[in-house]
Design a protein around this motif. Sequence first.
Motif, PDB file in Angstrom:
ATOM      1  N   LEU A  12     -23.985 -20.190  18.181  1.00 26.35           N
ATOM      2  CA  LEU A  12     -22.901 -21.284  17.670  1.00 26.35           C
ATOM      3  C   LEU A  12     -22.817 -21.076  16.241  1.00 26.35           C
ATOM      4  O   LEU A  12     -21.606 -21.314  15.886  1.00 26.35           O
ATOM      5  CB  LEU A  12     -23.734 -22.544  17.746  1.00 26.35           C
ATOM      6  CG  LEU A  12     -23.792 -23.159  19.343  1.00 26.35           C
ATOM      7  CD1 LEU A  12     -24.548 -24.406  19.599  1.00 26.35           C
ATOM      8  CD2 LEU A  12     -22.233 -23.599  19.947  1.00 26.35           C
ATOM      9  N   LEU A  13     -23.880 -20.594  15.523  1.00 29.28           N
ATOM     10  CA  LEU A  13     -23.544 -20.235  14.130  1.00 29.28           C
ATOM     11  C   LEU A  13     -22.495 -19.563  13.768  1.00 29.28           C
ATOM     12  O   LEU A  13     -21.894 -19.351  12.829  1.00 29.28           O
ATOM     13  CB  LEU A  13     -24.597 -20.247  13.495  1.00 29.28           C
ATOM     14  CG  LEU A  13     -24.705 -20.047  11.854  1.00 29.28           C
ATOM     15  CD1 LEU A  13     -24.479 -21.555  11.205  1.00 29.28           C
ATOM     16  CD2 LEU A  13     -25.940 -19.713  11.120  1.00 29.28           C
ATOM     17  N   VAL A  18     -18.054 -22.536  11.785  1.00 29.05           N
ATOM     18  CA  VAL A  18     -19.157 -23.257  11.914  1.00 29.05           C
ATOM     19  C   VAL A  18     -19.954 -23.185  10.655  1.00 29.05           C
ATOM     20  O   VAL A  18     -20.274 -21.932  10.444  1.00 29.05           O
ATOM     21  CB  VAL A  18     -19.907 -23.097  13.106  1.00 29.05           C
ATOM     22  CG1 VAL A  18     -21.250 -23.641  13.135  1.00 29.05           C
ATOM     23  CG2 VAL A  18     -19.158 -23.076  14.399  1.00 29.05           C
ATOM     24  N   VAL A  21     -25.723 -25.537  12.603  1.00 28.85           N
ATOM     25  CA  VAL A  21     -26.021 -26.256  13.654  1.00 28.85           C
ATOM     26  C   VAL A  21     -27.430 -27.133  13.518  1.00 28.85           C
ATOM     27  O   VAL A  21     -28.383 -26.345  12.982  1.00 28.85           O
ATOM     28  CB  VAL A  21     -26.220 -25.034  14.649  1.00 28.85           C
ATOM     29  CG1 VAL A  21     -26.539 -25.786  16.188  1.00 28.85           C
ATOM     30  CG2 VAL A  21     -24.742 -24.290  14.739  1.00 28.85           C
ATOM     31  N   THR A  38     -27.877 -22.784   8.900  1.00 29.76           N
ATOM     32  CA  THR A  38     -26.843 -22.977   8.346  1.00 29.76           C
ATOM     33  C   THR A  38     -26.296 -21.828   7.815  1.00 29.76           C
ATOM     34  O   THR A  38     -27.073 -20.575   7.837  1.00 29.76           O
ATOM     35  CB  THR A  38     -27.131 -23.889   7.009  1.00 29.76           C
ATOM     36  OG1 THR A  38     -28.023 -23.305   6.170  1.00 29.76           O
ATOM     37  CG2 THR A  38     -27.637 -25.254   7.472  1.00 29.76           C
ATOM     38  N   ALA A  90     -20.550 -30.205   5.329  1.00 34.67           N
ATOM     39  CA  ALA A  90     -19.640 -30.276   6.554  1.00 34.67           C
ATOM     40  C   ALA A  90     -18.905 -31.846   6.317  1.00 34.67           C
ATOM     41  O   ALA A  90     -19.103 -32.690   5.666  1.00 34.67           O
ATOM     42  CB  ALA A  90     -20.517 -30.656   7.775  1.00 34.67           C
ATOM     43  N   VAL A 110     -22.694 -29.410  15.568  1.00 31.38           N
ATOM     44  CA  VAL A 110     -22.004 -28.514  14.914  1.00 31.38           C
ATOM     45  C   VAL A 110     -21.159 -28.780  14.038  1.00 31.38           C
ATOM     46  O   VAL A 110     -20.306 -29.670  14.276  1.00 31.38           O
ATOM     47  CB  VAL A 110     -21.505 -27.575  15.988  1.00 31.38           C
ATOM     48  CG1 VAL A 110     -20.391 -26.410  15.366  1.00 31.38           C
ATOM     49  CG2 VAL A 110     -22.248 -27.154  17.274  1.00 31.38           C
ATOM     50  N   THR A 112     -18.266 -28.439  10.855  1.00 31.82           N
ATOM     51  CA  THR A 112     -17.388 -27.640  10.385  1.00 31.82           C
ATOM     52  C   THR A 112     -16.574 -28.344   9.247  1.00 31.82           C
ATOM     53  O   THR A 112     -16.919 -29.438   9.021  1.00 31.82           O
ATOM     54  CB  THR A 112     -16.312 -27.505  11.551  1.00 31.82           C
ATOM     55  OG1 THR A 112     -15.669 -28.650  11.746  1.00 31.82           O
ATOM     56  CG2 THR A 112     -16.980 -26.874  12.787  1.00 31.82           C
ATOM     57  N   VAL A 118     -13.054 -27.177  15.516  1.00 27.98           N
ATOM     58  CA  VAL A 118     -13.513 -27.826  16.688  1.00 27.98           C
ATOM     59  C   VAL A 118     -12.471 -27.794  17.767  1.00 27.98           C
ATOM     60  O   VAL A 118     -11.819 -28.527  18.400  1.00 27.98           O
ATOM     61  CB  VAL A 118     -14.147 -29.146  16.698  1.00 27.98           C
ATOM     62  CG1 VAL A 118     -14.774 -29.599  18.110  1.00 27.98           C
ATOM     63  CG2 VAL A 118     -14.965 -29.533  15.404  1.00 27.98           C
ATOM     64  N   LEU A 122     -14.866 -23.789  20.936  1.00 30.35           N
ATOM     65  CA  LEU A 122     -16.045 -24.383  20.399  1.00 30.35           C
ATOM     66  C   LEU A 122     -16.822 -25.580  21.294  1.00 30.35           C
ATOM     67  O   LEU A 122     -18.008 -25.541  21.659  1.00 30.35           O
ATOM     68  CB  LEU A 122     -16.001 -24.724  18.853  1.00 30.35           C
ATOM     69  CG  LEU A 122     -17.349 -25.468  18.311  1.00 30.35           C
ATOM     70  CD1 LEU A 122     -18.363 -24.467  18.199  1.00 30.35           C
ATOM     71  CD2 LEU A 122     -16.673 -25.885  16.865  1.00 30.35           C
ATOM     72  N   LEU A 126     -20.341 -25.489  23.182  1.00 28.65           N
ATOM     73  CA  LEU A 126     -21.282 -26.489  22.617  1.00 28.65           C
ATOM     74  C   LEU A 126     -21.787 -27.077  24.138  1.00 28.65           C
ATOM     75  O   LEU A 126     -22.897 -27.381  24.232  1.00 28.65           O
ATOM     76  CB  LEU A 126     -20.723 -27.449  21.974  1.00 28.65           C
ATOM     77  CG  LEU A 126     -21.693 -28.678  21.561  1.00 28.65           C
ATOM     78  CD1 LEU A 126     -23.034 -28.306  20.740  1.00 28.65           C
ATOM     79  CD2 LEU A 126     -21.147 -29.470  20.327  1.00 28.65           C
TER      80      LEU A 126
END
Length: 556
Positions: A12-13, A18, A21, A38, A90, A110, A112, A118, A122, A126
């Motif tokens: 995900l990172l 992003v 997470v 991060t 974020a 997550v 951003t 998003v 994504l 997720l």
Amino acid sequence: MAELADSLYGMLLRMPGVLAVVGARWSGGLLHYLRSVTLSEPTPSFMEVEQEFGAAAAEDPDGDPPVTVHEVSELDGAMPHVQLLVAAGARIVAECAVPLAQGGWVSFMVATAERAAVDVTLRSRLKQVAEVTMVSDRRLMARREDELRQVSDAFLAEASLQMDSSLDVERTVRRVARTAVPAVAEGCVVHLCLPGGLTPVASSHMDAGEQQWLGAVAAEDLWLTHVLEQVLSRGQGRVLHGDELEGGPFGAASSGAGRAVRALSVNPLRARGRALGTLTFLYHRVVIAESASRFLADLAGRAALAIDTSTLYEQRRQHVVSLQRHLLPSELPRISGLTLSSAYEVGDASLDVGGDFYDAVSGAQDGVTLLIGDVCGRGAEAAALTGLARHTLRTLLEDGGPPEHALGRLNQALLREGTSRFVTALVAVLVRDGKGFLLRYWSAGHPAPLVRRADGAVEELTAHGDLLGVLEDIEYGSGSAHMAPGDALVLFTDGVTEARAADGTFFESCLRDTVAQQGAGAAEGFAERLAATAAGFRATGADDIAVLVAQAEVVA
């Protein structure tokens, strides 16, 4: 799960836009821990929280996990995960919450900088992460439950062996506490219902330094006492955590050692329809407490049965001791010129009442009549015949009847009872004769008495005779002897002669030497020393030991 989470978080990172997470593990309003990565710290970080947020937490997810998007500014900045997101820069958070098989849920967030990041991809990733986590969790939980079931069965079997290995109540409850810590929880307390109410009888803590604290809490804390009484009255186990711990010595709001306790489980101890007490465990993690309810109920049931068995055994032992005490004289008479001593050693571990008895009846002219006997076997019938034999002989001898007449009357009484048990008995009469005593004795199948002379020599007096309770007409073995000052008459039952060592040797083979040695000490403890030596020699055999000694005092 940790390895899987690290892999998924890394994936995900790497998605465009992003920044961070974060995963959060929840049970109701209780936040257990956070896992995060991060851009500035891509190495996974783990932080244990164990903090209650109540209504501020999200509701438990159910079914297909949806993806929701939040402005960071809309979230509660006091929450640790929100603080992590803000620190990562974020502004927008996409979140997907996944229910877990063991209860509670995990929330994936997550972060951003822009809402446009998003996107569909994504969101899809997720949601895939959430679904993979959910499926993996179920598989891991199934495997874990199987492993825990095997471990629990093994632990319960071992705990049962430990608890059943003793019939002493105090030792049993201590083993209950020590067996469970730290295998089950960080601390354990056992309370029993005693005449003064619920009373702590055993406690154990994994930290030896907190042992005293736990003992004091178990004995003095009113909040805990109230909780235990509620569980006992309802008859059902209970797990307390979060707000349910308020007002007590446990939980984050408390002080000292209690702050580390995050959950408390209490199970009633019930066996054979009786409430015996409570079994309490202290946990530093709520998840463990919530997942062990069936196991704890089973453990409490086994512990209750072991405690109840030990309690019933102790009650029976007290009853047997009381009955045995009433079958023997409470004290021996004081006879001028003689020192009387007696001893009784129980040989049967099952604590059935034995059939050995003895007594002493004061006579005229500073004399005394000693009697000793043995009823064949043990148990209720033997106890009844023991009382019959001793009191019959004592009553007849107190009335001045001759010993052979008393033995004959006892024989007739036994025949009338129609019992299959026989009785051996010996009556010895000591009367003053100058500075010493004249001894006359009558035996009905009883072991021959010994006389230890003042110089240490030991003589066996001839004694035969028929058993009582078998024949209508019986013959007695009789004889006489003189006891000078310092001499001692030693009467005993066959539990002395038949005590057997591990190599098969009977105590009879060393009886004379032992009488010579033990008679060299104080006259008051002669019988006790002889009985204790015979009992210590015995490795096999279950016969009781009775000893009665009369020693002529040395005149200064």
